[in-house]
Scaffold this active site. Structure first.
Site, PDB file in Angstrom:
ATOM      1  N   GLY A  15       0.842  -1.200   0.000  1.00  0.00           N
ATOM      2  CA  GLY A  15       0.000   0.000   0.000  1.00  0.00           C
ATOM      3  C   GLY A  15       0.867   1.236   0.000  1.00  0.00           C
ATOM      4  O   GLY A  15       1.889   1.282   0.680  1.00  0.00           O
ATOM      5  N   VAL A  28      17.729   8.634  -4.052  1.00  0.00           N
ATOM      6  CA  VAL A  28      18.386   9.028  -5.300  1.00  0.00           C
ATOM      7  C   VAL A  28      19.468  10.088  -5.030  1.00  0.00           C
ATOM      8  O   VAL A  28      20.591   9.987  -5.532  1.00  0.00           O
ATOM      9  CB  VAL A  28      17.341   9.569  -6.307  1.00  0.00           C
ATOM     10  CG1 VAL A  28      18.036  10.171  -7.526  1.00  0.00           C
ATOM     11  CG2 VAL A  28      16.382   8.462  -6.724  1.00  0.00           C
ATOM     12  N   ARG A  76       1.178  -5.308  -5.697  1.00  0.00           N
ATOM     13  CA  ARG A  76       1.424  -6.556  -4.971  1.00  0.00           C
ATOM     14  C   ARG A  76       1.839  -7.581  -6.017  1.00  0.00           C
ATOM     15  O   ARG A  76       1.329  -7.584  -7.126  1.00  0.00           O
ATOM     16  CB  ARG A  76       0.177  -6.997  -4.209  1.00  0.00           C
ATOM     17  CG  ARG A  76      -0.248  -5.900  -3.230  1.00  0.00           C
ATOM     18  CD  ARG A  76      -1.392  -6.245  -2.323  1.00  0.00           C
ATOM     19  NE  ARG A  76      -1.929  -5.007  -1.774  1.00  0.00           N
ATOM     20  CZ  ARG A  76      -1.515  -4.441  -0.624  1.00  0.00           C
ATOM     21  NH1 ARG A  76      -0.592  -5.012   0.118  1.00  0.00           N
ATOM     22  NH2 ARG A  76      -2.026  -3.298  -0.207  1.00  0.00           N
ATOM     23  N   SER A  77       2.802  -8.413  -5.691  1.00  0.00           N
ATOM     24  CA  SER A  77       3.352  -9.323  -6.698  1.00  0.00           C
ATOM     25  C   SER A  77       3.257 -10.769  -6.241  1.00  0.00           C
ATOM     26  O   SER A  77       3.924 -11.179  -5.295  1.00  0.00           O
ATOM     27  CB  SER A  77       4.817  -8.959  -6.959  1.00  0.00           C
ATOM     28  OG  SER A  77       5.402  -9.932  -7.807  1.00  0.00           O
ATOM     29  N   ASP A 107       5.331  -4.706   5.994  1.00  0.00           N
ATOM     30  CA  ASP A 107       5.927  -5.984   6.399  1.00  0.00           C
ATOM     31  C   ASP A 107       5.896  -7.040   5.295  1.00  0.00           C
ATOM     32  O   ASP A 107       6.826  -7.830   5.165  1.00  0.00           O
ATOM     33  CB  ASP A 107       5.327  -6.495   7.714  1.00  0.00           C
ATOM     34  CG  ASP A 107       3.815  -6.549   7.690  1.00  0.00           C
ATOM     35  OD1 ASP A 107       3.236  -6.359   6.609  1.00  0.00           O
ATOM     36  OD2 ASP A 107       3.230  -6.797   8.753  1.00  0.00           O
ATOM     37  N   SER A 109       6.212  -6.489   2.140  1.00  0.00           N
ATOM     38  CA  SER A 109       7.306  -6.130   1.231  1.00  0.00           C
ATOM     39  C   SER A 109       8.650  -6.531   1.835  1.00  0.00           C
ATOM     40  O   SER A 109       9.567  -6.958   1.128  1.00  0.00           O
ATOM     41  CB  SER A 109       7.305  -4.620   0.982  1.00  0.00           C
ATOM     42  OG  SER A 109       6.008  -4.174   0.667  1.00  0.00           O
ATOM     43  N   THR A 130       4.171   3.042   5.377  1.00  0.00           N
ATOM     44  CA  THR A 130       2.769   2.646   5.522  1.00  0.00           C
ATOM     45  C   THR A 130       2.120   3.628   6.485  1.00  0.00           C
ATOM     46  O   THR A 130       2.767   4.104   7.410  1.00  0.00           O
ATOM     47  CB  THR A 130       2.609   1.218   6.077  1.00  0.00           C
ATOM     48  OG1 THR A 130       1.272   1.073   6.572  1.00  0.00           O
ATOM     49  CG2 THR A 130       3.552   0.949   7.234  1.00  0.00           C
ATOM     50  N   ILE A 131       0.867   3.932   6.268  1.00  0.00           N
ATOM     51  CA  ILE A 131       0.207   4.862   7.176  1.00  0.00           C
ATOM     52  C   ILE A 131      -0.154   4.202   8.505  1.00  0.00           C
ATOM     53  O   ILE A 131      -0.488   4.886   9.464  1.00  0.00           O
ATOM     54  CB  ILE A 131      -1.079   5.484   6.565  1.00  0.00           C
ATOM     55  CG1 ILE A 131      -2.135   4.413   6.292  1.00  0.00           C
ATOM     56  CG2 ILE A 131      -0.762   6.264   5.303  1.00  0.00           C
ATOM     57  CD1 ILE A 131      -3.514   5.008   5.994  1.00  0.00           C
ATOM     58  N   ASP A 132      -0.107   2.876   8.552  1.00  0.00           N
ATOM     59  CA  ASP A 132      -0.681   2.156   9.700  1.00  0.00           C
ATOM     60  C   ASP A 132       0.193   2.156  10.952  1.00  0.00           C
ATOM     61  O   ASP A 132      -0.265   1.817  12.030  1.00  0.00           O
ATOM     62  CB  ASP A 132      -0.994   0.713   9.291  1.00  0.00           C
ATOM     63  CG  ASP A 132      -1.934   0.640   8.104  1.00  0.00           C
ATOM     64  OD1 ASP A 132      -2.877   1.445   8.050  1.00  0.00           O
ATOM     65  OD2 ASP A 132      -1.727  -0.213   7.224  1.00  0.00           O
ATOM     66  N   ASP A 134       2.405   0.102  11.844  1.00  0.00           N
ATOM     67  CA  ASP A 134       2.374  -1.236  12.429  1.00  0.00           C
ATOM     68  C   ASP A 134       3.678  -2.007  12.238  1.00  0.00           C
ATOM     69  O   ASP A 134       3.683  -3.234  12.190  1.00  0.00           O
ATOM     70  CB  ASP A 134       1.198  -2.036  11.844  1.00  0.00           C
ATOM     71  CG  ASP A 134       1.281  -2.154  10.318  1.00  0.00           C
ATOM     72  OD1 ASP A 134       2.130  -1.469   9.710  1.00  0.00           O
ATOM     73  OD2 ASP A 134       0.502  -2.923   9.735  1.00  0.00           O
ATOM     74  N   GLY A 175      -5.845   1.424   9.584  1.00  0.00           N
ATOM     75  CA  GLY A 175      -4.882   0.983  10.595  1.00  0.00           C
ATOM     76  C   GLY A 175      -4.665  -0.520  10.632  1.00  0.00           C
ATOM     77  O   GLY A 175      -3.986  -1.021  11.526  1.00  0.00           O
ATOM     78  N   ARG A 176      -5.276  -1.237   9.699  1.00  0.00           N
ATOM     79  CA  ARG A 176      -5.170  -2.699   9.669  1.00  0.00           C
ATOM     80  C   ARG A 176      -5.441  -3.305  11.057  1.00  0.00           C
ATOM     81  O   ARG A 176      -6.469  -2.996  11.659  1.00  0.00           O
ATOM     82  CB  ARG A 176      -3.795  -3.119   9.130  1.00  0.00           C
ATOM     83  CG  ARG A 176      -3.630  -2.683   7.639  1.00  0.00           C
ATOM     84  CD  ARG A 176      -2.729  -3.627   6.889  1.00  0.00           C
ATOM     85  NE  ARG A 176      -1.475  -3.872   7.600  1.00  0.00           N
ATOM     86  CZ  ARG A 176      -0.531  -4.676   7.152  1.00  0.00           C
ATOM     87  NH1 ARG A 176      -0.677  -5.315   6.002  1.00  0.00           N
ATOM     88  NH2 ARG A 176       0.575  -4.860   7.824  1.00  0.00           N
ATOM     89  N   GLY A 190     -10.898  14.812  19.604  1.00  0.00           N
ATOM     90  CA  GLY A 190     -11.803  15.007  20.733  1.00  0.00           C
ATOM     91  C   GLY A 190     -12.898  13.956  20.797  1.00  0.00           C
ATOM     92  O   GLY A 190     -14.016  14.228  21.228  1.00  0.00           O
ATOM     93  N   GLU A 227     -10.324   0.230  11.868  1.00  0.00           N
ATOM     94  CA  GLU A 227     -10.907  -0.751  10.958  1.00  0.00           C
ATOM     95  C   GLU A 227     -10.706  -2.181  11.455  1.00  0.00           C
ATOM     96  O   GLU A 227     -11.473  -3.078  11.159  1.00  0.00           O
ATOM     97  CB  GLU A 227     -10.356  -0.603   9.531  1.00  0.00           C
ATOM     98  CG  GLU A 227      -8.868  -0.880   9.419  1.00  0.00           C
ATOM     99  CD  GLU A 227      -8.333  -0.752   7.980  1.00  0.00           C
ATOM    100  OE1 GLU A 227      -9.124  -0.739   7.035  1.00  0.00           O
ATOM    101  OE2 GLU A 227      -7.103  -0.656   7.824  1.00  0.00           O
ATOM    102  N   HIS A 258     -10.060   5.567   1.462  1.00  0.00           N
ATOM    103  CA  HIS A 258      -8.729   5.668   0.863  1.00  0.00           C
ATOM    104  C   HIS A 258      -8.136   7.067   0.832  1.00  0.00           C
ATOM    105  O   HIS A 258      -6.946   7.211   0.558  1.00  0.00           O
ATOM    106  CB  HIS A 258      -8.754   5.090  -0.551  1.00  0.00           C
ATOM    107  CG  HIS A 258      -8.587   3.603  -0.544  1.00  0.00           C
ATOM    108  ND1 HIS A 258      -9.636   2.751  -0.274  1.00  0.00           N
ATOM    109  CD2 HIS A 258      -7.494   2.813  -0.716  1.00  0.00           C
ATOM    110  CE1 HIS A 258      -9.202   1.502  -0.310  1.00  0.00           C
ATOM    111  NE2 HIS A 258      -7.917   1.505  -0.573  1.00  0.00           N
TER     112      HIS A 258
END
Lengths: 328, 328, 328, 328
Positions: A15, A28, A76-77, A107, A109, A130-132, A134, A175-176, A190, A227, A258
């Site tokens: 993500g 770079v 994702r691969s 993680d 990746s 990652t925004i999470d 985690d 936040g997974r 608040g 979530e 998103h």
């Protein structure tokens, strides 16, 4: 700096998160500073397998530090999960003379990077994007701070309308499996209650607490729900339960979705990205491999990538307590 | 200015929108300028029936021009739909000596005002406050411009992540039965398709069009969907249909929700609110009644409130065409 | 929590910063949580001397966590620098039964608090509120993170126009005698040079460096200058020198000014404010006094207030190096 | 659409403004829609003379609708003021087969276009791009709405600190010789006074008015000053005068500067840019020339370019009155 590395490759995977472009730019430019060549790999491990490379110079990354997303794109691969795929990636890297790889991602990746390193001894270095938040081994992942500001801005807007109408809002944030975004944004927004996977209040206590709020004179309420929280099956069922079990509020749900992954990175994330890129490249140049760079106690530190993957981040108990006190 | 009005009441009703506070401020200060008293009515028609009034002075509305929501709060009132309720409201207004009423809200609120005027001859004046821009007699309702910027900001963020991943996003925006928000924000957000109630493409043409986009080299796409659009039963079913009928994209849905109603009003909405408040009060002072103030050709104009309720806003066909050309 | 404190007073003093309102809210709610009364003191030490107090409850601080500035207002007080003034303040606090004081401000404000404590043994606790991040004993002062985002947003905007015109911009940012804002915002804003009081390049090296940038293909440049920097007498003289000693750029100056002190606090600052308020109140309740609360290694810690005043914050040398590498 | 035009050139000239990129995108995509080639000209008339062209396709302008500035860059060109320069430009356009030119800029840029058209009969069409809104023939120039929001956001921030400290702020905003930005942003920012070139209060009346504000209970004040205003020689002298002639305020100055020219364009400006691009291209295709496209009464209209240059925009007297009433 003594080393044998001549050409690094950099990719973004999993993500996306705000700050990935800033991290690429830093990788770079650090290469350029050390007179090392740098290859951008498109579409994460997919592009690695396909040899989808582009030489990047200090000038080719100008004007991207403030852009969300990743111009190298992410994917994702499934192929990289196969030995076949990884072998092909290794060949492609060899063909172009790359002798080190920086992976910006989460993680999943990093697991790919670790296995790749184990199989071919290819030097890898991870940057947690990652925004999470985690990932073990860093107090802040790239994009976490930006996502928090995005979420808080959305909560502020929702509160405008909530308090104009005596409404109770359930706001689902990303936040997974962890509650870092919910806990921080909930305090900052608040929120009267914050529901996170790490702590299960139970539905009855939630309703009790909201009723207390109501009777203490609050005319509107915000409940921030991670979530990954499991108190209801999902946030809409949670809403229904509360709707049926308390009175006096018009109950609404908002799933922020998103938009939390995008936007211009905050100052914090841009500085963090810049620092991480320097640390990742210079660590590889020093002969280090198989680590993730992270922010620990305000300093750039290396954590073995396996530990980064397997370690668990913990919720800050002090924040939980602050949240309780603030919703007095 | 010759008139007999001595004390005005002002209320906000229906869904709130950014700019309502600025409009209240303007009503209060215009009263103050003309040495008229001004009463704020809390909770819309509910507060009118309950006599929930507060005297407002030029100083009591300081610091609110930039706040979203409405500090007078809003509510929907079933009681005001009854003769009984309206009679009680009339008595309450009489008790405090109010002899004019400014209603800031949408068509439902205006209907209440019109009936109230018909029954008691009480002078009323409407200010169109809704993000949906669905009121006849004004090119812009209060809050529309702010909501557009909120939506476009969210689309920009989602595009960051969409283009990092070759994704197709369906983004649902507000607007009730009309497509004004979707059409404007869709053009500004660079959407490939915009689905509005006023124009039904049909699902097959939508998929065709997205496929053309895909093959013309676009690696990600945004489709903006007005909440009132009927092309799919709802946006999740729409997603499922597209998922099953086209390839190459990872399809996602984002419902922007109530954050669209909040936030600091834009410059445009603050200026509009200030103008509308002045016009509303001064029109009442001149003896006008039963009108809505609106922006027409850049000027403040009055439209009979009945016409404002019954008239239909039209979608700007030029914008539809611009949208088609831009998604070339 | 065992203690003898029954009523706390809280004030804001010195230059205001985003997060002060959130800190007041936290102090008030933590008092409420522990069943302690809380008095808000208006206009800093001036209000303390005048007895300008207001009782604050959990409800009276609702809706302020996201507001910039300080609703208690701030002021500089010459009277509090006199024994006479402090004595009167002490009497006023005694009259209302306050037995502890939380001071939100910078080093000047803390000096006042320390002397007050020394003279009367009155329990005081400091919360570092300033955008400048120039207080020893905390890695982040309240408002620093928000100011950074404000500055970076302004730099982004200026870069739009700089790069459209091949311009060189000198942008002056706040920070008093230290370069924390300039260094962080400069990195995040992609500045080619960052001029801070802690490091004096010299004018010749600056011009050399800008010329190198120019010849390496950069068509526009941003130089971020800390207000405390002494390389030129002031930023306009700096501009003139560069104008006369290099070619190819149209040179402009922008002094960002007081907008840096305002705005809705970032998520980080709101959470930090909430944590600091809890820590300050609970430390007083535990019998601690004469400390400043701060963020050290991610935790809330106490630093003797005298040390906080006399200690020097250091510029992060790693960041200086990152800045150099990034402007490659 | 019948016409003989086969290839258009587009350039941006003069001061840049938000929305210029969106306008270029629209010109390019409208060309693409009509199967016309489109050339981007770099650096305005300078690039026209130098033949600094690049072929642009629908795909080459993706991802720019939300970017401030102009990717084609802008410049002022002395050479284009000479017959020699214009002749060379004409030759360059002929060499590449361009048979029409869209100029996005202000009145200086339009003057160049008009003379070029007179001399060579080359079809030209103007799009008004400037934040100052000082062009006759359109109620809104491209960038005006965005600049207003930028200014209002800055005023909001400054007010936070002004009202925390009982300060009087003079805030200088852009606008060249006209007061459109000052008047609109002043109303929206809740300014107590707005000083514009079109109306000269006189210093004494200003001080009187501020004193009245002060005694009526306002503890802080904002005065918005258009850069073209002549009440003081400049804003710093204005501050000094007020400082010496009134008491009770701490007086400060903030010059907002070039950040007003940048930033992501607002929804309004993106839609306007998209509409103007379509209108400009399609008007050229219809055989029209020597016009400027503009927004009049909500519709796209053509105004002879000479009229656009020579006509004067007028300040909206209703807004002046609203401003007076609001500062009651």
């Amino acid at each position: 700096m003594s080393n044998k590395i001549k050409k690094l490759a950099v990719l973004t995977s999993g993500g996306d998160s705000p700050g990935m472009n800033a991290a690429i730019r830093s990788v770079v430019r650090t290469c350029s500073y050390h007179n090392i060549e740098c290859l951008g790999v498109y579409r994460g491990y997919e592009g690695l397998i396909d040899g989808d490379f582009e030489e990047l110079t200090a000038r080719s990354v100008k004007g991207i530090i403030n852009k969300g997303g990743t111009f190298l794109k992410s994917a994702r691969s499934n192929r990289f999960r196969t030995e076949e795929g990884r072998k092909q990636a290794y060949q492609k890297l060899n063909e172009v003379g790359a002798d080190g790889l920086v992976v910006i991602g989460g993680d999943g990746s990093f697991t790919g990077a670790m296995i790749f390193n184990q199989e071919f001894g290819f030097p890898v270095m991870g940057i947690p994007g990652t925004i999470d938040n985690d990932i073990y081994g860093t107090t802040h992942t790239l994009g976490f701070d930006t996502a928090l500001n995005t979420v808080v801005d959305a909560i502020d807007k929702i509160r405008d309308t909530a308090s104009s109408h005596n409404r109770l809002f359930f706001i689902e944030v990303m936040g997974r499996d962890v509650g870092h975004i919910a806990l921080n944004a909930g305090i900052a927004g608040g929120a009267e209650e914050i529901l996170i996977p790490e702590e299960n209040l139970g539905l009855d206590r939630l309703v009790d607490s909201l009723n207390r709020s109501r009777t203490s004179g609050k005319s509107s309420s915000i409940v921030v729900v991670a979530e990954g929280d499991k108190i209801g099956k999902n946030i809409f069922e949670l809403k229904d339960y509360v709707d049926q079990n308390m009175e006096g509020y018009d109950v609404r749900v908002s799933v922020l979705g998103h938009m939390q992954r995008g936007g211009a990175p905050s100052c914090f994330d841009r500085v963090l990205a810049s620092r991480m890129g320097v640390k990742a490249v210079e660590s590889l140049l020093k002969g280090e491999s198989n680590y993730m760079v992270g922010l620990l106690n305000g300093k750039m530190e290396l954590t073995p990538i396996e530990k980064a993957i397997k370690g668990k981040t913990k919720i800050n108990l002090e924040l939980l307590r602050v949240s309780d006190i603030m919703s007095t």
